[in-house]
Design a protein around this motif. Structure first.
Motif, PDB file in Angstrom:
ATOM      1  N   THR A   1      12.610 -36.801 -49.325  1.00 10.63           N
ATOM      2  CA  THR A   1      12.210 -36.364 -47.988  1.00 10.63           C
ATOM      3  C   THR A   1      12.419 -34.855 -47.904  1.00 10.63           C
ATOM      4  O   THR A   1      13.532 -34.359 -48.085  1.00 10.63           O
ATOM      5  N   ILE A   2      11.315 -34.139 -47.647  1.00 12.80           N
ATOM      6  CA  ILE A   2      11.328 -32.676 -47.727  1.00 12.80           C
ATOM      7  C   ILE A   2      11.044 -32.088 -46.353  1.00 12.80           C
ATOM      8  O   ILE A   2       9.957 -32.275 -45.792  1.00 12.80           O
ATOM      9  N   PRO A   3      12.007 -31.354 -45.784  1.00  8.65           N
ATOM     10  CA  PRO A   3      11.755 -30.667 -44.509  1.00  8.65           C
ATOM     11  C   PRO A   3      10.972 -29.379 -44.759  1.00  8.65           C
ATOM     12  O   PRO A   3      11.171 -28.690 -45.764  1.00  8.65           O
ATOM     13  N   LEU A   4      10.089 -29.048 -43.836  1.00  8.79           N
ATOM     14  CA  LEU A   4       9.221 -27.880 -43.982  1.00  8.79           C
ATOM     15  C   LEU A   4       9.617 -26.788 -42.999  1.00  8.79           C
ATOM     16  O   LEU A   4      10.074 -27.071 -41.884  1.00  8.79           O
TER      17      LEU A   4
ATOM     18  N   ASP B   1       1.284 -27.097 -41.504  1.00  4.72           N
ATOM     19  CA  ASP B   1       1.973 -28.291 -41.039  1.00  4.72           C
ATOM     20  C   ASP B   1       2.023 -29.318 -42.164  1.00  4.72           C
ATOM     21  O   ASP B   1       1.527 -29.075 -43.271  1.00  4.72           O
ATOM     22  N   SER B   2       2.606 -30.463 -41.877  1.00  5.32           N
ATOM     23  CA  SER B   2       2.794 -31.475 -42.916  1.00  5.32           C
ATOM     24  C   SER B   2       1.468 -32.010 -43.452  1.00  5.32           C
ATOM     25  O   SER B   2       1.384 -32.414 -44.614  1.00  5.32           O
ATOM     26  N   GLY B   3       0.428 -32.009 -42.626  1.00  7.34           N
ATOM     27  CA  GLY B   3      -0.880 -32.461 -43.106  1.00  7.34           C
ATOM     28  C   GLY B   3      -1.415 -31.578 -44.215  1.00  7.34           C
ATOM     29  O   GLY B   3      -2.000 -32.072 -45.199  1.00  7.34           O
TER      30      GLY B   3
ATOM     31  N   VAL C   1       0.407 -29.824 -46.298  1.00  7.12           N
ATOM     32  CA  VAL C   1       1.246 -30.025 -47.479  1.00  7.12           C
ATOM     33  C   VAL C   1       0.884 -31.317 -48.182  1.00  7.12           C
ATOM     34  O   VAL C   1       0.735 -31.362 -49.412  1.00  7.12           O
ATOM     35  N   VAL C   2       0.707 -32.405 -47.430  1.00  5.74           N
ATOM     36  CA  VAL C   2       0.345 -33.690 -48.037  1.00  5.74           C
ATOM     37  C   VAL C   2      -0.997 -33.579 -48.761  1.00  5.74           C
ATOM     38  O   VAL C   2      -1.147 -34.021 -49.911  1.00  5.74           O
ATOM     39  N   ALA C   3      -1.982 -32.986 -48.105  1.00  5.50           N
ATOM     40  CA  ALA C   3      -3.309 -32.861 -48.724  1.00  5.50           C
ATOM     41  C   ALA C   3      -3.254 -31.997 -49.977  1.00  5.50           C
ATOM     42  O   ALA C   3      -3.901 -32.305 -50.998  1.00  5.50           O
ATOM     43  N   SER C   4      -2.473 -30.914 -49.933  1.00  5.15           N
ATOM     44  CA  SER C   4      -2.372 -30.029 -51.101  1.00  5.15           C
ATOM     45  C   SER C   4      -1.699 -30.734 -52.272  1.00  5.15           C
ATOM     46  O   SER C   4      -2.152 -30.627 -53.421  1.00  5.15           O
ATOM     47  N   LEU C   5      -0.619 -31.467 -52.004  1.00  5.35           N
ATOM     48  CA  LEU C   5       0.079 -32.151 -53.095  1.00  5.35           C
ATOM     49  C   LEU C   5      -0.758 -33.290 -53.665  1.00  5.35           C
ATOM     50  O   LEU C   5      -0.702 -33.566 -54.875  1.00  5.35           O
ATOM     51  N   ASN C   6      -1.540 -33.941 -52.833  1.00  3.74           N
ATOM     52  CA  ASN C   6      -2.440 -34.969 -53.366  1.00  3.74           C
ATOM     53  C   ASN C   6      -3.493 -34.363 -54.282  1.00  3.74           C
ATOM     54  O   ASN C   6      -3.843 -34.943 -55.313  1.00  3.74           O
ATOM     55  N   ARG C   7      -3.988 -33.174 -53.917  1.00  7.44           N
ATOM     56  CA  ARG C   7      -4.925 -32.497 -54.820  1.00  7.44           C
ATOM     57  C   ARG C   7      -4.228 -32.080 -56.103  1.00  7.44           C
ATOM     58  O   ARG C   7      -4.785 -32.204 -57.204  1.00  7.44           O
ATOM     59  N   TRP C   8      -2.989 -31.590 -55.998  1.00  7.25           N
ATOM     60  CA  TRP C   8      -2.224 -31.146 -57.170  1.00  7.25           C
ATOM     61  C   TRP C   8      -2.094 -32.252 -58.195  1.00  7.25           C
ATOM     62  O   TRP C   8      -2.298 -32.015 -59.393  1.00  7.25           O
ATOM     63  N   LYS C   9      -1.815 -33.458 -57.776  1.00 11.67           N
ATOM     64  CA  LYS C   9      -1.641 -34.535 -58.757  1.00 11.67           C
ATOM     65  C   LYS C   9      -2.970 -35.000 -59.347  1.00 11.67           C
ATOM     66  O   LYS C   9      -2.982 -35.710 -60.351  1.00 11.67           O
ATOM     67  N   GLU C  10      -4.082 -34.538 -58.772  1.00  9.38           N
ATOM     68  CA  GLU C  10      -5.395 -34.915 -59.293  1.00  9.38           C
ATOM     69  C   GLU C  10      -6.007 -33.847 -60.197  1.00  9.38           C
ATOM     70  O   GLU C  10      -6.742 -34.172 -61.132  1.00  9.38           O
ATOM     71  N   VAL C  11      -5.694 -32.557 -59.940  1.00  5.72           N
ATOM     72  CA  VAL C  11      -6.388 -31.488 -60.674  1.00  5.72           C
ATOM     73  C   VAL C  11      -5.478 -30.621 -61.525  1.00  5.72           C
ATOM     74  O   VAL C  11      -5.955 -29.901 -62.412  1.00  5.72           O
ATOM     75  N   ALA C  12      -4.159 -30.638 -61.278  1.00  7.11           N
ATOM     76  CA  ALA C  12      -3.224 -29.779 -62.013  1.00  7.11           C
ATOM     77  C   ALA C  12      -2.644 -30.544 -63.197  1.00  7.11           C
ATOM     78  O   ALA C  12      -2.267 -31.710 -63.068  1.00  7.11           O
TER      79      ALA C  12
ATOM     80  N   ALA D   1       3.015 -37.654 -44.527  1.00  4.47           N
ATOM     81  CA  ALA D   1       3.661 -36.874 -43.478  1.00  4.47           C
ATOM     82  C   ALA D   1       4.544 -37.818 -42.672  1.00  4.47           C
ATOM     83  O   ALA D   1       4.056 -38.813 -42.126  1.00  4.47           O
ATOM     84  N   THR D   2       5.823 -37.516 -42.620  1.00  2.00           N
ATOM     85  CA  THR D   2       6.753 -38.336 -41.840  1.00  2.00           C
ATOM     86  C   THR D   2       7.255 -37.582 -40.613  1.00  2.00           C
ATOM     87  O   THR D   2       8.269 -37.945 -40.016  1.00  2.00           O
ATOM     88  N   GLY D   3       6.536 -36.539 -40.273  1.00  2.88           N
ATOM     89  CA  GLY D   3       6.811 -35.743 -39.088  1.00  2.88           C
ATOM     90  C   GLY D   3       5.949 -34.503 -39.138  1.00  2.88           C
ATOM     91  O   GLY D   3       5.359 -34.188 -40.186  1.00  2.88           O
ATOM     92  N   PRO D   4       5.821 -33.755 -38.056  1.00  2.00           N
ATOM     93  CA  PRO D   4       5.013 -32.523 -38.080  1.00  2.00           C
ATOM     94  C   PRO D   4       5.506 -31.512 -39.100  1.00  2.00           C
ATOM     95  O   PRO D   4       4.713 -30.720 -39.624  1.00  2.00           O
ATOM     96  N   ALA D   5       6.815 -31.538 -39.386  1.00  2.00           N
ATOM     97  CA  ALA D   5       7.402 -30.582 -40.330  1.00  2.00           C
ATOM     98  C   ALA D   5       8.237 -31.323 -41.369  1.00  2.00           C
ATOM     99  O   ALA D   5       9.332 -30.883 -41.729  1.00  2.00           O
ATOM    100  N   GLU D   6       7.708 -32.427 -41.864  1.00  2.00           N
ATOM    101  CA  GLU D   6       8.426 -33.201 -42.877  1.00  2.00           C
ATOM    102  C   GLU D   6       7.447 -34.034 -43.668  1.00  2.00           C
ATOM    103  O   GLU D   6       6.511 -34.611 -43.119  1.00  2.00           O
ATOM    104  N   ILE D   7       7.651 -34.086 -44.978  1.00  2.00           N
ATOM    105  CA  ILE D   7       6.867 -34.987 -45.823  1.00  2.00           C
ATOM    106  C   ILE D   7       7.821 -35.842 -46.640  1.00  2.00           C
ATOM    107  O   ILE D   7       8.982 -35.479 -46.857  1.00  2.00           O
ATOM    108  N   THR D   8       7.310 -36.968 -47.124  1.00  2.00           N
ATOM    109  CA  THR D   8       8.089 -37.852 -47.982  1.00  2.00           C
ATOM    110  C   THR D   8       7.261 -38.211 -49.203  1.00  2.00           C
ATOM    111  O   THR D   8       6.102 -38.628 -49.073  1.00  2.00           O
ATOM    112  N   ILE D   9       7.848 -38.009 -50.370  1.00  2.00           N
ATOM    113  CA  ILE D   9       7.219 -38.388 -51.637  1.00  2.00           C
ATOM    114  C   ILE D   9       7.944 -39.621 -52.156  1.00  2.00           C
ATOM    115  O   ILE D   9       9.171 -39.612 -52.304  1.00  2.00           O
TER     116      ILE D   9
END
Length: 500
Positions: free
Chosen positions: A86-89, A102-104, A106-117, A132-140
């Motif tokens: 759980t990562i606070p932003l 915002d968390s949206g 970050v989530v979208a960017s990390l999903n792209r990262w695991k597909e293209v990087a 996104a588990t909050g406006p300023a929080e994501i969970t992997i």
């Protein structure tokens, strides 16, 4: 059209006119023009050096290579079983287009990262979800523990950078980031001009101040080593990357410039094509490994022993990862043994294709010595010399090469070496190596990880997953009037100051 899209043309103005006059301008000579400003899709140093000034990740490294927050506001909270991060932003972080992260995003960017990087793809199968588990929080959420996750999220090439969600696509030609600088202008093969981002939000103290001191930073592609040296000595460049070791004493004697020696910097290696061609045969790989004279190659490349070390360990003494496993297979310099492997392989004289470039002159020098040694062992050798941009493109096509020459700094986490993964362009997919690598990434105990890494190094040598040539130091150069640049494989210039 969204606000972000409307602002894009203004933020990312690739103009043909010369850069605007500015006070506090820093001119940096680099080895070539970055072929992309999207650091997710590239592992090239020249891309990292430039893009780290305008693209940012959730985490970064401090001066001791410890992971610290950057766009994250703190280190993650990790579940007891090691599978949930759980990562606070940080809040109030602006993108260059004026929108707020915002968390949206970050989530979208990390999903792209695991597909293209390449680094993201290496762990994609172990990521169950990013949400996104909050406006300023994501969970992997992971399927199993992955000890190096935060290190991967901090690294600046094949980087998990954060973009506005709206611009994400398979290819991003016009990046928008959160960094202290933004792109003002670019003239391909001439310069990339960066200027301060006025609404930059400074990170916490752990990440260090990004003071935005220069009013302009220009990265100037200068493929020829000698031209970079002469430009540094004449005062044309304030900083120059990747200089020949032969120039060290001349720069040291200059009243204008001084050398910057990174010691130890990293290791040179022959990357092996495990997907197609000659090197898919283990006996051919062993023949190359046995034939190469590493002392001669390193001396030809660097000219003086103060600039290199003939050392088989993948990490040198002083690093926690140092071990001697498998190093009896290093520096054999045995053409007769190599010939025996060739005979066992039924080698028919098909050319062994070595892909290299003269923009890193030491790569080319090593290739020439390797050619002679391999021919003595019975190989037919074809050295393909291209510019670095072409090499970077061709190495992604396994039909075009058997070996390409590259190098890497010593990295704080071994799994940052992408060549170890089957998903990398080399395609090394040995089942025993996969089992060792899997145990290594799941293990969280530091001492146990060191023991497993020794097993991994042993397998690198036994299966010739890659071929380490040796350790080397790197010479960069700076103006004597320039301060505020910490020596690094990827120097940054936001704190650079030049005496007038």
């Amino acid at each position: 059209m969204t606000f972000r899209a409307t602002c894009l043309a203004t933020v990312f103005a690739f103009c043909a006119a010369g850069p605007l006059a500015a006070q506090g301008k820093i001119d940096v000579a680099i080895i070539g023009d970055p072929d992309t400003f999207d650091p997710m899709v590239s592992t090239k140093d020249v891309v990292s050096i430039v893009t780290q000034h305008f693209m940012e990740t959730l985490y970064t490294f401090d001066d001791n290579w410890q992971v610290v927050p950057l766009l994250a506001s703190d280190m993650p909270t990790i579940s007891e079983d090691g599978t949930t991060y759980t990562i606070p932003l940080r809040e109030g972080v602006s993108f260059h287009d004026g929108s707020t992260m915002d968390s949206g995003d970050v989530v979208a960017s990390l999903n792209r990262w695991k597909e293209v990087a390449s680094r993201g793809m290496a762990i994609a199968d172990q990521i169950n979800g990013i949400e996104a588990t909050g406006p300023a929080e994501i969970t992997i959420t992971l399927s199993e523990p992955y000890a190096p996750l935060t290190t991967l999220l901090a690294f600046s090439n094949s980087a998990a950078v954060i973009y506005p969600e709206e611009i994400l696509a398979d290819e991003i030609d016009e990046p928008i980031g959160t960094g202290p600088y933004k792109i003002k202008a670019r003239q391909p093969d001439q310069y990339t001009q960066l200027v301060p981002f006025d609404d930059y939000s400074q990170p916490g103290a752990a990440a260090g101040e990004r003071a935005q001191i220069p009013d302009e930073i220009r990265f100037i592609p200068v493929p020829d080593t000698n031209t970079r040296i002469e430009g540094l000595l004449s005062g044309q460049f304030d900083y120059a990357d990747s200089l020949s070791t032969e120039a060290f004493e001349r720069i040291e004697a200059s009243d204008v410039a001084e050398p910057v020696l990174l010691e130890p910097f990293g290791w040179s290696l022959f990357a092996v094509n495990h997907k197609k061609g000659l090197m898919t045969d283990l006996n051919i790989r062993r023949a190359v490994q046995a034939a190469l004279p590493y002392d001669d190659m390193l001396f030809a490349a660097f000219g003086d022993e103060k600039f290199f070390q003939t050392d088989g360990a993948l990490y040198p003494e002083g690093w926690s990862w140092h071990n001697e496993a498998g190093t009896e297979l290093y520096n054999q310099n045995d053409p007769e043994k190599a010939a025996e492997y060739l005979e066992e392989a039924g080698y028919d004289g098909q050319p062994l294709r070595i892909l290299t470039s003269r923009q890193y002159e030491f790569h080319y020098q090593m290739a020439e010595v390797a050619r002679m040694a391999l021919e003595m062992a019975g190989f037919t050798v074809q050295v393909d010399v291209v510019d670095w941009a072409t090499l970077a493109q061709n190495r992604d096509n396994p039909d075009l090469w058997d070996i390409y020459i590259t190098h890497s700094p010593f990295l704080p986490e071994p799994t940052l070496t992408s060549s170890l993964f089957a998903t990398a362009r080399e395609g090394w997919a040995n089942p025993e190596k996969e089992e060792i690598l899997d145990r290594f990434t799941r293990e969280t105990d530091p001492e146990a990880r060191k023991e497993i890494y020794a097993e991994l190094q042993q397998k690198v040598y036994e299966d010739v997953g890659l071929i380490k040539i040796g350790n080397f130091n790197v010479v960069q150069g700076k103006s004597r009037a320039l301060s505020g640049v910490t020596p690094s494989p990827w120097p940054v210039f936001w704190n650079a100051r030049k005496e007038q």
